[in-house]
Design a protein around this motif. Structure first.
Motif, PDB file in Angstrom:
ATOM      1  N   ASP A 184     -26.109 -10.391  -8.476  1.00  0.00           N
ATOM      2  CA  ASP A 184     -27.378  -9.664  -8.548  1.00  0.00           C
ATOM      3  C   ASP A 184     -28.486 -10.432  -7.822  1.00  0.00           C
ATOM      4  O   ASP A 184     -29.262  -9.859  -7.050  1.00  0.00           O
ATOM      5  N   VAL A 185     -28.562 -11.746  -8.058  1.00  0.00           N
ATOM      6  CA  VAL A 185     -29.615 -12.554  -7.442  1.00  0.00           C
ATOM      7  C   VAL A 185     -29.458 -12.579  -5.920  1.00  0.00           C
ATOM      8  O   VAL A 185     -30.440 -12.483  -5.182  1.00  0.00           O
TER       9      VAL A 185
ATOM     10  N   HIS B  79     -25.616 -18.677   3.320  1.00  0.00           N
ATOM     11  CA  HIS B  79     -26.813 -19.438   3.689  1.00  0.00           C
ATOM     12  C   HIS B  79     -28.095 -18.822   3.117  1.00  0.00           C
ATOM     13  O   HIS B  79     -29.052 -18.526   3.848  1.00  0.00           O
ATOM     14  N   PRO B  80     -28.138 -18.616   1.801  1.00  0.00           N
ATOM     15  CA  PRO B  80     -29.359 -18.058   1.209  1.00  0.00           C
ATOM     16  C   PRO B  80     -30.470 -19.098   1.208  1.00  0.00           C
ATOM     17  O   PRO B  80     -30.220 -20.306   1.316  1.00  0.00           O
ATOM     18  N   PRO B  81     -31.729 -18.670   1.092  1.00  0.00           N
ATOM     19  CA  PRO B  81     -32.825 -19.624   0.901  1.00  0.00           C
ATOM     20  C   PRO B  81     -32.558 -20.468  -0.338  1.00  0.00           C
ATOM     21  O   PRO B  81     -31.906 -20.011  -1.294  1.00  0.00           O
ATOM     22  N   LEU B  82     -33.056 -21.680  -0.339  1.00  0.00           N
ATOM     23  CA  LEU B  82     -32.789 -22.598  -1.447  1.00  0.00           C
ATOM     24  C   LEU B  82     -33.229 -22.007  -2.781  1.00  0.00           C
ATOM     25  O   LEU B  82     -32.541 -22.165  -3.799  1.00  0.00           O
ATOM     26  N   GLY B  83     -34.346 -21.290  -2.805  1.00  0.00           N
ATOM     27  CA  GLY B  83     -34.819 -20.707  -4.057  1.00  0.00           C
ATOM     28  C   GLY B  83     -33.831 -19.709  -4.634  1.00  0.00           C
ATOM     29  O   GLY B  83     -33.568 -19.702  -5.838  1.00  0.00           O
ATOM     30  N   GLU B  84     -33.271 -18.869  -3.776  1.00  0.00           N
ATOM     31  CA  GLU B  84     -32.271 -17.905  -4.253  1.00  0.00           C
ATOM     32  C   GLU B  84     -31.016 -18.612  -4.742  1.00  0.00           C
ATOM     33  O   GLU B  84     -30.412 -18.220  -5.734  1.00  0.00           O
TER      34      GLU B  84
ATOM     35  N   ALA C  41     -37.351 -20.996  -9.627  1.00  0.00           N
ATOM     36  CA  ALA C  41     -36.432 -21.482  -8.592  1.00  0.00           C
ATOM     37  C   ALA C  41     -37.151 -21.616  -7.258  1.00  0.00           C
ATOM     38  O   ALA C  41     -36.955 -22.594  -6.518  1.00  0.00           O
ATOM     39  N   ARG C  42     -38.008 -20.653  -6.932  1.00  0.00           N
ATOM     40  CA  ARG C  42     -38.759 -20.715  -5.671  1.00  0.00           C
ATOM     41  C   ARG C  42     -39.744 -21.886  -5.694  1.00  0.00           C
ATOM     42  O   ARG C  42     -39.939 -22.582  -4.689  1.00  0.00           O
ATOM     43  N   ASP C  43     -40.361 -22.126  -6.862  1.00  0.00           N
ATOM     44  CA  ASP C  43     -41.288 -23.263  -6.980  1.00  0.00           C
ATOM     45  C   ASP C  43     -40.556 -24.581  -6.781  1.00  0.00           C
ATOM     46  O   ASP C  43     -41.073 -25.509  -6.126  1.00  0.00           O
TER      47      ASP C  43
ATOM     48  N   ASP D 152     -31.504 -11.340   3.515  1.00  0.00           N
ATOM     49  CA  ASP D 152     -32.251 -12.481   2.996  1.00  0.00           C
ATOM     50  C   ASP D 152     -33.509 -12.726   3.812  1.00  0.00           C
ATOM     51  O   ASP D 152     -34.580 -13.016   3.264  1.00  0.00           O
ATOM     52  N   ASP D 153     -33.381 -12.586   5.145  1.00  0.00           N
ATOM     53  CA  ASP D 153     -34.552 -12.784   6.008  1.00  0.00           C
ATOM     54  C   ASP D 153     -35.644 -11.757   5.698  1.00  0.00           C
ATOM     55  O   ASP D 153     -36.835 -12.080   5.665  1.00  0.00           O
ATOM     56  N   LEU D 154     -35.242 -10.498   5.510  1.00  0.00           N
ATOM     57  CA  LEU D 154     -36.214  -9.444   5.217  1.00  0.00           C
ATOM     58  C   LEU D 154     -36.905  -9.700   3.873  1.00  0.00           C
ATOM     59  O   LEU D 154     -38.137  -9.554   3.767  1.00  0.00           O
ATOM     60  N   GLN D 155     -36.110 -10.066   2.861  1.00  0.00           N
ATOM     61  CA  GLN D 155     -36.715 -10.326   1.557  1.00  0.00           C
ATOM     62  C   GLN D 155     -37.651 -11.524   1.632  1.00  0.00           C
ATOM     63  O   GLN D 155     -38.746 -11.513   1.054  1.00  0.00           O
ATOM     64  N   ASP D 156     -37.222 -12.554   2.365  1.00  0.00           N
ATOM     65  CA  ASP D 156     -38.051 -13.746   2.481  1.00  0.00           C
ATOM     66  C   ASP D 156     -39.351 -13.435   3.212  1.00  0.00           C
ATOM     67  O   ASP D 156     -40.425 -13.962   2.878  1.00  0.00           O
TER      68      ASP D 156
END
Length: 711
Positions: A480-481, A539-544, A559-561, A647-651
């Protein structure tokens, strides 16, 4: 030895009826003729014992002896290829179907006019008397189940259909065949053609047991027995229906005759065609044919007795093992029924006197313990379904042992249920206690048997991902995440049960198309789609990444913080609690959870497995925030957009102050639909009236908001 009086209606000269000898000779010692004769006797005996158990409620042999007879019958049918469609062994369910067809009813299955006001019932009785004179009334419980038409030809079960629109219904022949109280062959001397009306339901006790199993598996329980019965009867796989505890009461002859072409399709004439002048005579004949009727049905001389019947039944309503929401009054004289006729929707000779809706006070039927993805054990009260603020509530969280003890909540207690914020149901107080002491949390995990430990009032399973409940939830949460479509709760459960995910979430990246395609409900296309989704999530962003691995108390925001503060995964892994507490939004409790999670040897192994290039790979560095141009905007993506990963679009949205969750809700502003979109998000968008944007329209929106998206 069974009571002789109880065996007066038993088949004669059948050795498997009276104290049956279940020490059978080996199958290989039988000739084909011997097997056929024994099968014939076993079928006759099993049908008889079904009748005694389900219709008469008076079994004459033990459950063990019955099971032995049934197993022997199944064994012989398999060994000598003697299966027949109407054999008792065929209740296990046939092959799945692609969809439920429709069936035209032999006679219209109309609804019944109703009211909860006594004055309206009296007016119904007065109208009947004006039109046809004084009459008796057959009074029966108004079952809260699913109405069905069941058809027999020459005493054999032929088909079954739901009520549908009254003229046609869904074909549920194979599903109804699995219900043990619906005979495959009728007894006695029934009409050559017979269509009867019944109500399929799930007994209350069986409903609570089944709901308890669902909650323990982490599945949502059914809201009430009617929903459970309706959903079960409409299953496309009859074997699923066979596993669920359906039952059936019969109460009307819809049509009867020498053949289907011979019957009078007038909805009021069914009993007359069968030679019955009254509804009561029908009621007495149905069990003679092996059809189960309700024992509380009574004959009332007038409306006063009918109303008294309703009041008496209301007083014992909570003690019954089936749901009812009132009583039905039927004019007993069938010829008077013909004279009274029907409207376009209702029988004019019947009326339902409804009970008032239940108040917010209900009974706790059971308490089950649910295991969350972090191992937290949550006690859940399974309630007698009750209306709270217009919503049917059948479960409520009891939170923890401390709250249970404080309120003194126990199984069997009458409690007041409320909905926090008009949404989440909870037990407010015990109104009347019927239990000895309050419920105690188990010392071992109900799913894996590991020891239970406490952190303050909160109980935790110590089994970790070795506990199947935690692993299933971890898989679902991870997917889900990372916005991996195709892995919902059911699929996660399936992967764990089938051994495709055995150790941890990293096993998802070892799934093979061939293995997925062989799973029930899957195929090559859905398997390929899932593998493509997993590949797109690399290769998701580290926060995800940090949110997906399921650190307790660490959701997407925290997680993003953490990712913004530490920049790399290695930096976070080496941080101590003091370093962690320097992160905005991370206090002492969260820092402790993060450090404890990262210090766990098993969790570190999962992280290293995920970092492998053949799986997720190294998480990407967080990018700097671009501004607040999209503040207050919530966008969800489905499908692919050329030149961009999801992931790029969400970021991109998040970096400019917006929100880009993985699922659609009522708070979503837009659903961006790319190529080859999934169906679930679009269905959710329809449900919540969320507008859809093409990728081009999305980028136009960004331009309008001052976001420069380098495509």
């Amino acid at each position: 030895m069974a009571d002789a009086d109880a065996l007066e209606d038993a088949p004669e000269d059948n050795p498997y009826v009276r104290d049956p000898d279940t020490d059978f000779a080996p199958v290989e010692d039988l000739t084909e003729d011997d097997a056929e004769e024994q099968v014939k006797l076993l079928r006759e005996a099993v049908r008889y014992h079904d009748y005694r158990y389900y219709v008469q409620n008076d079994p004459v042999i033990s459950d063990y002896a019955y099971d032995r007879l049934f197993e022997r019958l199944q064994q012989l049918e398999d060994a000598f290829d003697l299966q027949t469609e109407d054999s008792p062994t065929q209740r296990v369910g046939g092959e799945p179907v692609e969809g439920l067809g429709t069936v035209e009813h032999v006679a219209p299955m109309l609804s019944i006019d109703s009211s909860g006001e006594e004055a309206d019932v009296r007016e119904f009785a007065a109208r009947v008397e004006r039109e046809v004179g004084e009459t008796d009334f057959v009074c029966e419980p108004k079952f809260d189940g699913l109405s069905v038409e069941v058809v027999y030809e020459e005493g054999r079960y032929v088909r079954a259909a739901t009520r549908g629109d009254g003229e046609t219904g869904e074909d549920v022949t194979e599903n109804v065949r699995t219900i043990e109280s619906v005979p495959q062959r009728l007894r006695g001397d029934p009409p050559d053609f017979l269509a009867v009306r019944g109500e399929v339901y799930i007994p209350r006790e069986a409903f609570q047991e089944y709901n308890a199993e669902r909650v323990e598996r982490g599945e949502e329980p059914f809201a009430n027995p009617r929903n459970a019965a309706a959903g079960t009867l409409r299953q496309l796989d009859p074997s699923v229906t066979a596993e669920r505890p359906l039952d059936c009461f019969f109460y009307d002859v819809l049509a009867a005759g020498k053949s289907e072409a011979d019957v009078d399709a007038d909805a009021s004439r069914g009993g007359l065609d069968a030679g019955f002048d009254t509804h009561w005579a029908e009621h007495e004949a149905l069990p003679d044919w092996g059809l189960k009727v309700n024992e509380r049905t009574e004959l009332a001389d007038d409306v006063e007795e009918a109303i008294a019947f309703r009041d008496d039944l209301a007083a014992v309503r909570e003690d019954l093992n089936y749901e009812i929401d009132g009583v039905v009054l039927k004019v007993d004289d069938r010829r008077a029924c013909v004279d009274l006729g029907v409207t376009a929707r209702h029988y004019r000779w019947a009326y339902a006197y409804k009970f008032p809706p239940r108040a917010e006070v209900t009974t706790i039927r059971d308490v089950v313990v649910q295991v969350g993805r972090t191992g937290r054990l949550t006690p859940v009260a399974l309630l007698e379904p009750v209306e709270v603020g217009g919503v049917t509530v059948s479960r409520a969280s009891l939170h923890n042992q401390e709250e249970i003890a404080e309120k003194g909540v126990g199984i069997g207690d009458d409690v007041r249920v409320e909905r926090a914020g008009d949404v989440i149901p909870y037990v407010d107080e015990v109104v009347e206690s019927h239990s000895e002491g309050h419920f105690q949390m188990p010392e071992e995990c109900p799913r894996c048997g590991s020891d239970v430990e406490y952190d303050g009032p909160i109980a935790y399973c110590t089994g970790g991902l070795a506990c199947p409940a935690q692993l299933v939830r971890a898989v679902g949460y991870f997917a889900d995440v990372l916005d991996v479509e195709g892995i919902g709760e059911a699929a996660a459960q399936q992967f764990v049960e089938e051994g495709l995910v055995e150790d941890d979430v990293a096993d998802l990246y070892e799934l093979a198309e061939a293995d997925l395609a062989e799973l029930e409900g899957w195929g090559e296309r859905s398997a390929r789609n899932l593998l493509a989704e997993l590949d797109a999530a690399r290769h998701p962003p580290l926060g995800e990444f940090l949110a997906a691995i399921g650190i307790p108390e660490v959701g997407p925001t925290v997680a993003r913080d953490l990712a913004d503060h530490f920049g790399t995964l290695d930096a976070l892994l080496s941080a101590d609690e003091r370093d962690l507490r320097e992160v905005e939004g991370v206090g002492e409790v969260v820092a402790g959870h993060v450090r404890e999670f990262l210090d766990n040897e098993r969790n570190r192994r999962v992280i290293e497995r995920l970092r492998d290039e053949d799986r997720l790979g190294e998480p990407e560095f967080p990018e700097e925030t671009g501004g607040d141009e999209l503040e207050g905007l919530t966008v969800v993506f489905t499908g692919s957009v050329e030149g961009w990963t999801r992931d790029d679009l969400q970021d991109l949205v998040v970096r400019h102050g917006g929100d880009a969750p993985s699922s659609v809700s009522g708070n979503t502003d837009y659903l961006v639909v790319g190529e080859n979109p999934g169906t679930s998000k679009r269905e959710d968008a329809d449900e919540h009236d969320v507008p859809e944007l093409s990728p081009g329209e999305f980028f136009e929106l960004l331009d309008e908001r001052g976001v420069d998206a380098d495509r």
